[in-house]
Scaffold this motif. Structure first.
Motif, mmCIF file in Angstrom:
data_model
loop_
_atom_site.group_PDB
_atom_site.id
_atom_site.type_symbol
_atom_site.label_atom_id
_atom_site.label_comp_id
_atom_site.label_asym_id
_atom_site.label_seq_id
_atom_site.Cartn_x
_atom_site.Cartn_y
_atom_site.Cartn_z
ATOM 1 N N ARG A 144 0.820 -1.205 0.000
ATOM 2 C CA ARG A 144 0.000 0.000 0.000
ATOM 3 C C ARG A 144 0.859 1.262 0.000
ATOM 4 N NH1 ARG A 144 -4.912 -1.411 4.296
ATOM 5 N NH2 ARG A 144 -5.672 -3.284 3.198
ATOM 6 N N GLY A 145 2.030 1.185 0.656
ATOM 7 C CA GLY A 145 2.928 2.332 0.661
ATOM 8 C C GLY A 145 3.427 2.670 -0.730
ATOM 9 N N THR A 146 3.773 1.634 -1.520
ATOM 10 C CA THR A 146 4.205 1.862 -2.896
ATOM 11 C C THR A 146 3.084 2.467 -3.725
ATOM 12 O OG1 THR A 146 5.748 -0.007 -2.773
ATOM 13 C CG2 THR A 146 5.131 0.753 -4.959
ATOM 14 N N ALA A 147 1.862 1.962 -3.534
ATOM 15 C CA ALA A 147 0.717 2.510 -4.265
ATOM 16 C C ALA A 147 0.490 3.976 -3.907
ATOM 17 C CB ALA A 147 -0.532 1.687 -3.957
ATOM 18 N N THR A 181 -3.039 5.285 -12.714
ATOM 19 C CA THR A 181 -3.641 3.992 -13.038
ATOM 20 C C THR A 181 -2.848 2.851 -12.418
ATOM 21 O OG1 THR A 181 -4.493 4.868 -15.136
ATOM 22 C CG2 THR A 181 -4.352 2.464 -14.911
ATOM 23 N N PHE A 182 -1.522 2.912 -12.542
ATOM 24 C CA PHE A 182 -0.675 1.872 -11.948
ATOM 25 C C PHE A 182 -0.776 1.878 -10.425
ATOM 26 C CE2 PHE A 182 1.602 1.781 -16.068
ATOM 27 C CZ PHE A 182 1.589 0.410 -16.270
ATOM 28 N N ALA A 183 -1.007 3.056 -9.842
ATOM 29 C CA ALA A 183 -1.178 3.124 -8.389
ATOM 30 C C ALA A 183 -2.406 2.341 -7.961
ATOM 31 C CB ALA A 183 -1.292 4.585 -7.952
ATOM 32 N N ARG A 184 -3.488 2.447 -8.733
ATOM 33 C CA ARG A 184 -4.688 1.668 -8.409
ATOM 34 C C ARG A 184 -4.433 0.176 -8.578
ATOM 35 N NH1 ARG A 184 -9.363 4.668 -11.666
ATOM 36 N NH2 ARG A 184 -9.038 2.765 -12.826
ATOM 37 N N ILE A 185 -3.674 -0.191 -9.604
ATOM 38 C CA ILE A 185 -3.371 -1.607 -9.828
ATOM 39 C C ILE A 185 -2.519 -2.161 -8.686
ATOM 40 C CG2 ILE A 185 -2.159 -3.230 -11.338
ATOM 41 C CD1 ILE A 185 -2.914 -1.410 -13.686
ATOM 42 N N VAL A 186 -1.488 -1.411 -8.307
ATOM 43 C CA VAL A 186 -0.618 -1.852 -7.213
ATOM 44 C C VAL A 186 -1.403 -1.906 -5.906
ATOM 45 C CG1 VAL A 186 1.413 -1.240 -5.830
ATOM 46 C CG2 VAL A 186 1.477 -1.022 -8.319
ATOM 47 N N GLY A 187 -2.298 -0.932 -5.691
ATOM 48 C CA GLY A 187 -3.116 -0.949 -4.488
ATOM 49 C C GLY A 187 -4.009 -2.181 -4.432
ATOM 50 N N ALA A 188 -4.596 -2.548 -5.581
ATOM 51 C CA ALA A 188 -5.439 -3.740 -5.629
ATOM 52 C C ALA A 188 -4.632 -5.009 -5.371
ATOM 53 C CB ALA A 188 -6.145 -3.823 -6.985
ATOM 54 N N SER A 189 -3.425 -5.075 -5.948
ATOM 55 C CA SER A 189 -2.586 -6.260 -5.729
ATOM 56 C C SER A 189 -2.093 -6.327 -4.285
ATOM 57 C CB SER A 189 -1.390 -6.237 -6.689
ATOM 58 O OG SER A 189 -0.531 -5.133 -6.418
ATOM 59 N N ALA A 190 -1.867 -5.156 -3.670
ATOM 60 C CA ALA A 190 -1.461 -5.144 -2.255
ATOM 61 C C ALA A 190 -2.579 -5.643 -1.365
ATOM 62 C CB ALA A 190 -1.038 -3.734 -1.846
ATOM 63 N N LEU A 191 -3.814 -5.241 -1.692
ATOM 64 C CA LEU A 191 -4.965 -5.714 -0.921
ATOM 65 C C LEU A 191 -5.139 -7.218 -1.066
ATOM 66 C CD1 LEU A 191 -7.434 -5.049 0.807
ATOM 67 C CD2 LEU A 191 -8.708 -4.620 -1.316
ATOM 68 N N LEU A 192 -4.986 -7.709 -2.296
ATOM 69 C CA LEU A 192 -5.089 -9.154 -2.528
ATOM 70 C C LEU A 192 -3.986 -9.899 -1.783
ATOM 71 C CD1 LEU A 192 -6.391 -11.522 -4.014
ATOM 72 C CD2 LEU A 192 -4.895 -11.020 -5.976
ATOM 73 N N ARG A 193 -2.801 -9.328 -1.757
ATOM 74 C CA ARG A 193 -1.684 -9.958 -1.046
ATOM 75 C C ARG A 193 -1.965 -10.024 0.453
ATOM 76 N NH1 ARG A 193 4.551 -7.643 -1.109
ATOM 77 N NH2 ARG A 193 5.438 -9.188 0.311
#
Length: 206
Positions: A123-126, A187-199
Motif C-alpha cells: 500500500r505504501g508503494t501505491a 492507473t498503476f497506483a490503483r493496480i498496485v493498491g489492488a494487488s497489495a490488498l489481494l496480497r
C-alpha cells in the motif's frame, strides 16, 4: 525483497545518482554566482521568441536560400539590461520547471527506496505512486501556465507591438507527455493498491 530489488535495477541507481548530481550542480551554480563574476545562477530566460509572428522573404536577406527555398524570420525580444521586474519574470519562466524536475526525481527516489525495502506490491508503494502521478499531472500544467504567463508579461515589457497582446496564450502549449505519464502512474497506483490488498488477504488466509 531481493527479487524486487533486482527488478527495480538499474532504475533505482540511476535515479539516485542523477538526483545527487542535479542537486550538486544547483548548489555549485549558486555558490559560483556569489563569488565568480559573469556567472548568473538562476537568472532565468530573459528572451521571448515570437514564433507566431514570423515572416519570410522581404528586403532583409542575411541568408540566401537556394532557388525553390525560402528563409523564415522569427523575431526574438531580449532584455539587454533587465530591470528587477524583468529578472523576476525571467526566473518565473524557468524556476518552476527546475522545481518540478527536482521534486519529481525526489519523489521517484523515495518511491523506489520504499519498494526495495518493503516490496513492490504494498500500500505504501501505491500511495507514493499516486503522489508522483499527481505531481506530474498537476505540476506540468502549473509549470506550463506559469512559464507562459511570465513570458507574456516579459514580452509586454520589451515591445509595444500588438504581438504582446495575449501572448501567454500563444506561448502556452499542452504538456501532453507529462499529463499522460501522470495519468498512467495514477492507473498503476490503483493496480498496485489492488494487488497489495489481494496480497494482504492471501497472507491472512495462510
Amino acid at each position: 525483497m531481493s527479487e524486487d530489488r533486482k527488478m527495480l535495477e538499474p532504475l533505482t541507481s540511476v535515479v539516485s545518482v542523477t538526483l545527487r548530481i542535479l542537486l550538486g550542480a544547483l548548489v555549485a551554480g549558486f555558490l559560483l554566482s556569489l563569488f565568480v563574476d559573469g556567472v548568473h545562477w538562476g537568472r532565468g530566460d530573459l528572451c521571448v521568441t515570437v514564433d507566431w509572428a514570423s515572416t519570410s522573404g522581404g528586403d532583409f536577406h542575411p541568408f540566401e536560400p537556394l532557388p525553390g527555398a525560402e528563409v523564415g524570420y522569427t523575431p526574438r525580444f531580449c532584455a539587454e539590461e533587465p530591470t528587477t521586474w524583468q529578472q523576476v519574470l525571467g526566473v518565473l519562466r524557468t524556476a518552476p520547471l527546475t522545481v518540478m524536475l527536482v521534486g519529481g526525481l525526489y519523489l521517484l527516489d523515495r518511491l523506489l527506496r520504499l519498494a526495495v525495502r518493503e516490496g513492490v506490491h504494498t500500500r505504501g508503494t501505491a500511495a507514493r505512486l499516486r503522489v508522483l502521478g499527481w505531481w506530474l499531472l498537476l505540476g506540468s500544467l502549473v509549470v506550463e501556465t506559469a512559464a507562459s504567463v511570465a513570458g507574456g508579461l516579459l514580452l509586454g515589457t520589451l515591445t509595444d507591438d500588438e504581438v504582446a497582446d495575449a501572448a501567454w496564450a500563444q506561448l502556452w502549449s499542452a504538456p501532453y507527455l507529462a499529463v499522460l505519464t501522470g495519468l498512467g502512474l495514477l492507473t498503476f497506483a490503483r493496480i498496485v493498491g489492488a494487488s497489495a490488498l489481494l496480497r494482504d488477504e492471501l497472507d491472512a488466509v495462510v
